[in-house]
Design a protein around this motif. Structure first.
Motif, PDB file in Angstrom:
ATOM      1  N   LEU A 200      11.853  -4.761  -6.382  1.00 66.12           N
ATOM      2  CA  LEU A 200      10.739  -3.800  -6.306  1.00 66.12           C
ATOM      3  C   LEU A 200      10.877  -2.679  -7.334  1.00 66.12           C
ATOM      4  O   LEU A 200       9.913  -1.953  -7.591  1.00 66.12           O
TER       5      LEU A 200
ATOM      6  N   LEU B 253      10.796  -3.340 -10.245  1.00 65.98           N
ATOM      7  CA  LEU B 253       9.906  -3.837 -11.313  1.00 65.98           C
ATOM      8  C   LEU B 253       8.431  -3.786 -10.921  1.00 65.98           C
ATOM      9  O   LEU B 253       7.575  -4.347 -11.621  1.00 65.98           O
ATOM     10  N   LEU B 254       8.144  -3.115  -9.809  1.00 68.37           N
ATOM     11  CA  LEU B 254       6.755  -3.020  -9.357  1.00 68.37           C
ATOM     12  C   LEU B 254       5.862  -2.461 -10.477  1.00 68.37           C
ATOM     13  O   LEU B 254       6.223  -1.493 -11.146  1.00 68.37           O
TER      14      LEU B 254
ATOM     15  N   ARG C 279       5.115  -6.785 -13.099  1.00 66.13           N
ATOM     16  CA  ARG C 279       4.960  -8.239 -12.929  1.00 66.13           C
ATOM     17  C   ARG C 279       3.903  -8.509 -11.864  1.00 66.13           C
ATOM     18  O   ARG C 279       3.747  -7.728 -10.925  1.00 66.13           O
ATOM     19  N   GLU C 280       3.205  -9.633 -12.021  1.00 68.25           N
ATOM     20  CA  GLU C 280       2.231 -10.111 -11.025  1.00 68.25           C
ATOM     21  C   GLU C 280       1.303  -9.015 -10.484  1.00 68.25           C
ATOM     22  O   GLU C 280       1.184  -8.850  -9.266  1.00 68.25           O
TER      23      GLU C 280
ATOM     24  N   TYR D 178       0.541  -7.586  -6.689  1.00 66.53           N
ATOM     25  CA  TYR D 178       1.205  -6.347  -6.277  1.00 66.53           C
ATOM     26  C   TYR D 178       0.583  -5.073  -6.855  1.00 66.53           C
ATOM     27  O   TYR D 178       1.031  -3.973  -6.530  1.00 66.53           O
TER      28      TYR D 178
ATOM     29  N   ASN E  66      10.378  -1.864   2.977  1.00 60.44           N
ATOM     30  CA  ASN E  66       9.867  -3.101   2.400  1.00 60.44           C
ATOM     31  C   ASN E  66      11.110  -3.920   2.051  1.00 60.44           C
ATOM     32  O   ASN E  66      11.739  -3.688   1.018  1.00 60.44           O
TER      33      ASN E  66
ATOM     34  N   ALA F   8      11.393  -6.809   1.011  1.00 56.90           N
ATOM     35  CA  ALA F   8      11.165  -7.780  -0.083  1.00 56.90           C
ATOM     36  C   ALA F   8      11.777  -9.135   0.304  1.00 56.90           C
ATOM     37  O   ALA F   8      11.574  -9.590   1.428  1.00 56.90           O
ATOM     38  N   ALA F   9      12.550  -9.754  -0.567  1.00 58.92           N
ATOM     39  CA  ALA F   9      13.043 -11.111  -0.267  1.00 58.92           C
ATOM     40  C   ALA F   9      14.055 -11.138   0.881  1.00 58.92           C
ATOM     41  O   ALA F   9      14.273 -12.189   1.495  1.00 58.92           O
TER      42      ALA F   9
ATOM     43  N   TYR G 240      13.211 -12.637   4.612  1.00 59.35           N
ATOM     44  CA  TYR G 240      13.168 -14.024   5.083  1.00 59.35           C
ATOM     45  C   TYR G 240      14.502 -14.589   5.538  1.00 59.35           C
ATOM     46  O   TYR G 240      14.535 -15.650   6.156  1.00 59.35           O
TER      47      TYR G 240
ATOM     48  N   HIS H   4       4.656  -4.534   3.626  1.00 61.16           N
ATOM     49  CA  HIS H   4       4.554  -5.493   2.527  1.00 61.16           C
ATOM     50  C   HIS H   4       3.294  -5.164   1.742  1.00 61.16           C
ATOM     51  O   HIS H   4       2.218  -4.976   2.335  1.00 61.16           O
ATOM     52  N   ILE H   5       3.440  -5.088   0.448  1.00 58.68           N
ATOM     53  CA  ILE H   5       2.310  -4.728  -0.420  1.00 58.68           C
ATOM     54  C   ILE H   5       1.243  -5.825  -0.352  1.00 58.68           C
ATOM     55  O   ILE H   5       0.054  -5.551  -0.223  1.00 58.68           O
ATOM     56  N   SER H   6       1.694  -7.060  -0.435  1.00 56.88           N
ATOM     57  CA  SER H   6       0.760  -8.193  -0.340  1.00 56.88           C
ATOM     58  C   SER H   6       0.582  -8.594   1.123  1.00 56.88           C
ATOM     59  O   SER H   6       1.383  -8.208   1.979  1.00 56.88           O
TER      60      SER H   6
ATOM     61  N   ILE I 243       1.326 -11.065   3.482  1.00 52.76           N
ATOM     62  CA  ILE I 243       2.280 -12.189   3.485  1.00 52.76           C
ATOM     63  C   ILE I 243       1.744 -13.402   4.243  1.00 52.76           C
ATOM     64  O   ILE I 243       2.265 -14.496   4.098  1.00 52.76           O
TER      65      ILE I 243
ATOM     66  N   ARG J 212      -0.420 -15.718   1.512  1.00 51.12           N
ATOM     67  CA  ARG J 212       0.196 -16.153   0.263  1.00 51.12           C
ATOM     68  C   ARG J 212       0.234 -17.681   0.193  1.00 51.12           C
ATOM     69  O   ARG J 212       0.229 -18.364   1.217  1.00 51.12           O
TER      70      ARG J 212
ATOM     71  N   ARG K  14       6.520 -17.326   3.116  1.00 57.90           N
ATOM     72  CA  ARG K  14       6.431 -15.867   2.952  1.00 57.90           C
ATOM     73  C   ARG K  14       5.841 -15.178   4.187  1.00 57.90           C
ATOM     74  O   ARG K  14       5.974 -13.975   4.365  1.00 57.90           O
TER      75      ARG K  14
HETATM   76  O1  CA2 Z   1       4.365  -7.948  -0.577  1.00 54.39           O
HETATM   77  C1  CA2 Z   1       5.485  -7.437  -0.586  1.00 54.39           C
HETATM   78  O2  CA2 Z   1       5.678  -6.219  -0.605  1.00 54.39           O
HETATM   79  C2  CA2 Z   1       6.721  -8.344  -0.602  1.00 54.39           C
HETATM   80  O3  CA2 Z   1       7.652  -7.810   0.342  1.00 54.39           O
HETATM   81  C3  CA2 Z   1       7.322  -8.277  -1.998  1.00 54.39           C
HETATM   82  C4  CA2 Z   1       8.533  -9.192  -2.130  1.00 54.39           C
HETATM   83  C5  CA2 Z   1       8.176 -10.633  -1.742  1.00 54.39           C
HETATM   84  O4  CA2 Z   1       9.336 -11.446  -1.790  1.00 54.39           O
HETATM   85  C6  CA2 Z   1       7.571 -10.688  -0.344  1.00 54.39           C
HETATM   86  O5  CA2 Z   1       7.168 -12.017  -0.050  1.00 54.39           O
HETATM   87  C7  CA2 Z   1       6.369  -9.764  -0.204  1.00 54.39           C
HETATM   88  C8  CA2 Z   1       9.175  -9.057  -3.531  1.00 54.39           C
HETATM   89  C9  CA2 Z   1       8.319  -9.630  -4.624  1.00 54.39           C
HETATM   90  C10 CA2 Z   1       9.065  -9.846  -5.896  1.00 54.39           C
HETATM   91  O6  CA2 Z   1       9.253  -8.642  -6.610  1.00 54.39           O
HETATM   92  C11 CA2 Z   1       8.295  -8.167  -7.452  1.00 54.39           C
HETATM   93  C12 CA2 Z   1       8.436  -6.869  -7.826  1.00 54.39           C
HETATM   94  C13 CA2 Z   1       7.508  -6.312  -8.666  1.00 54.39           C
HETATM   95  C14 CA2 Z   1       6.447  -7.042  -9.120  1.00 54.39           C
HETATM   96  C15 CA2 Z   1       6.318  -8.334  -8.757  1.00 54.39           C
HETATM   97  C16 CA2 Z   1       7.262  -8.908  -7.917  1.00 54.39           C
END
Ligand code: CA2
Length: 149
Positions: free
Chosen positions: A13, A15-16, A19-20, A24, A75, A77-78, A81, A101-103, A105, A108, A113
């Motif tokens: 996180l 790197l929020l 990426r993607e 996010y 949060n 994150a990974a 799980y 969780h930002i997204s 879950i 997805r 997830r």
């Molecule tokens: O939606 C969320 O906040 C998540 O917890 C983010 C995790 C992911 O593994 C969960 O399934 C949902 C981490 C995502 C990977 O890290 C990133 C960080 C920055 C930008 C993109 C991905």
């Protein structure tokens, strides 16, 4: 003395925003921290905002928060799980805990997830509201903290 609230972020996180962004968003973790600081300041709370890529570090922070925090927003994150040590550490905390969780879950592509092992140890979960979920989680903790003053 001001009460402490912890906002804890798991792996990657940092790197929020880089990426993607379609999943996010474009905001960075520094932006999230700034938004959380406004909520904490407005509610007379001291904010501990942290991110780690290391499981042991998250566990140590939960042990720290266990002793007297007004609440935790996490949060994982990974870690969400698979991390039984983090689940156990969350269970040791008596304060309210909001899992964020930002997204969404549950929406997805990868079905795994959707299955957080942390949910049994948290007060509630916010998922899919973007980084605004952190603000909402923190506002809820502030609301509860006022009730027990
Ligand atoms: O939606 C969320 O906040 C998540 O917890 C983010 C995790 C992911 O593994 C969960 O399934 C949902 C981490 C995502 C990977 O890290 C990133 C960080 C920055 C930008 C993109 C991905």
């Amino acid at each position: 003395m001001k009460k402490k609230v912890y906002v804890l972020n798991g792996p990657n996180l940092n790197l929020l925003g880089q990426r993607e962004p379609h999943i996010y968003g474009h905001q960075t973790l520094a932006d999230v921290e700034a938004a959380c600081r406004v909520v904490a300041d407005n509610n007379g709370l001291t904010l501990e905002f942290r991110q780690t890529n290391a499981e042991y570090q998250m566990i140590d922070w939960l042990h720290e928060a266990r002793l007297g925090a007004a609440g935790i927003v996490i949060n994982p994150a990974a870690f969400t799980y698979h991390s039984v040590p983090i689940l156990d550490a969350l269970k040791m905390c008596e304060c309210p805990i909001v899992e964020v969780h930002i997204s969404n879950i549950h929406r997805r592509e990868a079905e795994w997830r959707a299955h957080s092992i942390m949910t049994v140890a948290v007060t509630g979960m916010i998922s899919g509201l973007g980084v605004h979920g952190y603000v909402l989680g923190l506002e809820h903790i502030a609301h509860l903290a006022k009730r027990v003053e």
